[in-house]
Design a protein around this motif. Sequence first.
Motif, PDB file in Angstrom:
ATOM      1  N   VAL A   1      35.141  35.176  52.576  1.00  0.00           N
ATOM      2  CA  VAL A   1      35.556  35.458  51.302  1.00  0.00           C
ATOM      3  C   VAL A   1      34.868  34.096  50.694  1.00  0.00           C
ATOM      4  O   VAL A   1      34.930  33.157  51.027  1.00  0.00           O
ATOM      5  CB  VAL A   1      37.187  35.092  51.239  1.00  0.00           C
ATOM      6  N   ALA A   2      34.240  34.399  49.379  1.00  0.00           N
ATOM      7  CA  ALA A   2      33.589  33.695  48.743  1.00  0.00           C
ATOM      8  C   ALA A   2      34.426  32.513  47.974  1.00  0.00           C
ATOM      9  O   ALA A   2      35.516  32.926  47.390  1.00  0.00           O
ATOM     10  CB  ALA A   2      32.625  34.341  47.768  1.00  0.00           C
TER      11      ALA A   2
ATOM     12  N   MET B   1      42.075  40.068  50.143  1.00  0.00           N
ATOM     13  CA  MET B   1      41.414  39.332  50.977  1.00  0.00           C
ATOM     14  C   MET B   1      40.303  40.020  51.966  1.00  0.00           C
ATOM     15  O   MET B   1      39.073  39.742  52.197  1.00  0.00           O
ATOM     16  CB  MET B   1      42.166  38.661  51.959  1.00  0.00           C
ATOM     17  N   SER B   2      40.823  41.264  52.404  1.00  0.00           N
ATOM     18  CA  SER B   2      40.102  42.021  53.480  1.00  0.00           C
ATOM     19  C   SER B   2      38.970  42.844  52.741  1.00  0.00           C
ATOM     20  O   SER B   2      37.871  42.755  53.066  1.00  0.00           O
ATOM     21  CB  SER B   2      40.915  43.183  53.968  1.00  0.00           C
TER      22      SER B   2
ATOM     23  N   VAL C   1      37.649  35.545  43.153  1.00  0.00           N
ATOM     24  CA  VAL C   1      39.209  35.873  42.503  1.00  0.00           C
ATOM     25  C   VAL C   1      40.019  35.545  43.760  1.00  0.00           C
ATOM     26  O   VAL C   1      41.076  34.896  43.408  1.00  0.00           O
ATOM     27  CB  VAL C   1      38.951  37.394  42.259  1.00  0.00           C
ATOM     28  N   VAL C   2      39.796  36.046  44.930  1.00  0.00           N
ATOM     29  CA  VAL C   2      41.074  35.790  45.779  1.00  0.00           C
ATOM     30  C   VAL C   2      41.213  34.345  46.292  1.00  0.00           C
ATOM     31  O   VAL C   2      42.160  33.929  46.330  1.00  0.00           O
ATOM     32  CB  VAL C   2      40.372  36.442  47.349  1.00  0.00           C
TER      33      VAL C   2
ATOM     34  N   GLY D   1      44.534  29.544  45.321  1.00  0.00           N
ATOM     35  CA  GLY D   1      44.616  28.386  45.130  1.00  0.00           C
ATOM     36  C   GLY D   1      45.852  28.153  44.203  1.00  0.00           C
ATOM     37  O   GLY D   1      46.494  27.023  44.228  1.00  0.00           O
ATOM     38  N   ALA D   2      45.895  29.147  43.412  1.00  0.00           N
ATOM     39  CA  ALA D   2      46.854  28.897  42.251  1.00  0.00           C
ATOM     40  C   ALA D   2      48.337  29.130  43.128  1.00  0.00           C
ATOM     41  O   ALA D   2      49.250  28.673  42.773  1.00  0.00           O
ATOM     42  CB  ALA D   2      46.919  29.902  41.296  1.00  0.00           C
ATOM     43  N   GLY D   3      48.285  29.973  43.958  1.00  0.00           N
ATOM     44  CA  GLY D   3      49.573  30.369  44.830  1.00  0.00           C
ATOM     45  C   GLY D   3      49.937  29.247  45.535  1.00  0.00           C
ATOM     46  O   GLY D   3      51.284  28.903  45.801  1.00  0.00           O
TER      47      GLY D   3
END
Length: 95
Positions: A55-56, A44-45, A60-61, A66-68
């Motif tokens: 964070v866009a 994320m950083s 990916v992050v 979202g999945a987590g």
Amino acid sequence: MDPGTAALIGAGAVGAVVAAPVALGAAGFTSAGIVAGSLAAKMMSVAAVANGGGVAAGGVVAALQGAGAAGLSGAATVVVAGAGGAVGWLTSFFG
């Protein structure tokens, strides 16, 4: 296709779907948010620095968080199962 190869493909697909939430949690992508000091926090950083401080959405992050948080979507489950099945199929060449 022989039964051994089919079993490896099935085991790879199921194993990947079962392991994905565990791996996401271990990396720091949880339902409570990103865990401080985790791989997820580092990702994320890096993403925030690369995007000028944020964070866009749709990156990916964001997708991994979202999945987590909510679990794999139907489409993500298909992709993960397909990748796991491919790994299972590839292992059939080494057995």
